[in-house]
Design an enzyme around this catalytic site. Sequence first.
Site, mmCIF file in Angstrom:
data_model
loop_
_atom_site.group_PDB
_atom_site.id
_atom_site.type_symbol
_atom_site.label_atom_id
_atom_site.label_comp_id
_atom_site.label_asym_id
_atom_site.label_seq_id
_atom_site.Cartn_x
_atom_site.Cartn_y
_atom_site.Cartn_z
ATOM 1 N N ASN A 139 -9.561 89.367 6.666
ATOM 2 C CA ASN A 139 -9.547 89.702 8.050
ATOM 3 C C ASN A 139 -8.382 90.446 8.539
ATOM 4 O OD1 ASN A 139 -12.095 88.904 9.093
ATOM 5 N ND2 ASN A 139 -11.781 87.153 8.040
ATOM 6 N N THR B 202 -22.443 93.001 4.734
ATOM 7 C CA THR B 202 -20.952 93.786 4.775
ATOM 8 C C THR B 202 -20.033 92.993 3.896
ATOM 9 O OG1 THR B 202 -20.782 92.298 6.580
ATOM 10 C CG2 THR B 202 -21.366 94.620 7.082
ATOM 11 N N LYS C 24 -27.704 88.115 6.470
ATOM 12 C CA LYS C 24 -26.661 88.555 6.031
ATOM 13 C C LYS C 24 -25.250 87.662 6.974
ATOM 14 C CE LYS C 24 -23.826 90.944 7.529
ATOM 15 N NZ LYS C 24 -22.584 91.013 8.360
ATOM 16 N N GLU D 106 -16.100 83.720 4.623
ATOM 17 C CA GLU D 106 -15.103 84.565 3.816
ATOM 18 C C GLU D 106 -13.917 83.763 3.300
ATOM 19 O OE1 GLU D 106 -15.749 88.613 6.749
ATOM 20 O OE2 GLU D 106 -14.463 87.097 7.223
ATOM 21 N N THR E 215 -21.779 86.249 13.426
ATOM 22 C CA THR E 215 -21.957 87.637 12.903
ATOM 23 C C THR E 215 -23.170 87.615 11.777
ATOM 24 O OG1 THR E 215 -19.659 88.380 13.255
ATOM 25 C CG2 THR E 215 -21.004 89.551 11.671
ATOM 26 N N THR F 71 -8.565 98.317 7.738
ATOM 27 C CA THR F 71 -7.597 99.386 6.979
ATOM 28 C C THR F 71 -7.841 98.986 5.498
ATOM 29 O OG1 THR F 71 -5.914 97.297 6.871
ATOM 30 C CG2 THR F 71 -6.051 99.119 8.709
#
Length: 413
Positions: free
Chosen positions: A408, A154, A180, A277, A191, A413
Site C-alpha cells: 500500500n 486488481t 474480487k 494484501e 474494496t 507509484t
Amino acid sequence: MSDWQVITGGVTAPKGYRATGVTAGLKPSGAPDLALILSDVDAIAAGVFTTSQVRAACVDYCRQQLEAKPSARAILCNAGQANAVTGSLGWQDAVESAEVLGKTLNISPESILLASTGVIGKRIKMDALKAAIPQLVSTVSTEGGEAAAKAIVTTDLVTKSIALETQMGDRPVRIGGIAKGSGMIHPNMATMLSFVTCDAAVSPPLWQEMLTRAVNRSFNQITVDGDTSTNDTVIALANGQSRTSAITNAGVEAEKLEAMLTEVCVYFAKAIARDGEGATCLMEVQVTGTSDEASANKIAKTIAGSSLVKSAIFGRDPNWGRIAGAAGRAGVKFEQEQLQIKLGDFLMMENGQPLDFDRAAASEYLKQRAAGEYLKDDTVLISVKVGDGGGSGKAWGCDLSYDYVKINAEYTT
C-alpha cells in the site's frame, strides 16, 4: 449436510447467462481489465453498496437504476480506474459506458448495471473502454466465467469463483458468482466487488431482502485493514430460466434459496479475507453466548479487525490477552467471569480465568496455518464464548504482515 452441491461454471453456471473478460488497456500491466456478465432475458436485480459518503459514480448509477426498476440484463465492470471522486465528468463517463454497451448489445442502457475498481480519483480511460466494447460483446459466452473473474481483479493474488446447485421440485436451480477483493477491506462493506447470478424466479422485494441478509452474514463480517472503500458493490441477478415456480413469499423454498445465496457470499467473503494484501493466513473468529446474533457478530468483527490480534497472528504469538482486550471493547456487555477463549484446540481461558497451555505448541499451530494449503488448512480459528445466551456469530480476517505496508505504500507509484 447441505442441500446443494458445488458445480463448475462459476457465474455462467446458472441457465441463461454468458460472460467474458478482455484486455482493454485500462490497466498499466496489460492484464485483462474489462468484464461483462449478460443474461439472455431480463433478470430481477438486487444490490448492496458501500456505506461511504464518498462514492464512485458506478455506485450512484446502480442505486439510481435499481430504484427506478429492479431488473437488469447486463453488468459491465472495469478494473484499473475506480472512477471515484471524479465529479460530474466521472458521472458522464459512467452514463456513456452504459450507452455504448447498450447500443452494441441492442438493449436499453437502463438495463445495464456498472461497477469499477482501481485507483481512486482516476476516471475511466473511455477511449480504450469504448474501443474494446465490440470485442467484449463478440466474445461473451457460456464458457466465459473465468475470463470475467480474471478481468475484475486488481491486487488480488487469485481469482474468486463458485457455483452451487440444488433441486427445487424436479428441476435444478443454480447460483454462481465471481468476486474480487484483497485490500481496503472492512465491514459495510469493503474494496470488493461480487456479482451473483441465479436462474430461479424470485419477486424483487424478496430477492433484495435475501441479498441484504446474506451480505450482513458474509461480506459485512470481513476485515483486512479497517478501511472502507468508495466502490463496494454486490449485485445479484435472478432470471427465472430454471423454469421453477416463482418464489414470492417466505417459506421452505425461499429459505433454501437464501441459504444457498448466503453460502456463496460466505465463500467469497472468506476468499477475500484469505487473499488480504500481504496475508499469510485466514482468521475465523467464532463467538457464542450472546443474547443475539448481532451482538456476537459485533464482538467477532472487533476481534478480527484488531491490529494487535492480527499482528500477533502474523508473529505466531498465541497472545490471548489481545483477543480478550478486543472482545471487551466491542461495545457488547458480558460478564468477564464467563469469558472463554480458544485458539484452535488450545483452551486459554475458562470462566474468566487464564489457563496453562502449551505455548510452543500453540505457536506451532499458527506456523502451520501460515504454511497450510490454500482453501484447506490455512485457517486460524479463534473461538470466544461470553455467556450462556443463544446468540452466535462469525467474522473473518487475516494477519497483518510487513508486506501489507509495502503493497500500500507503493500502490500508485
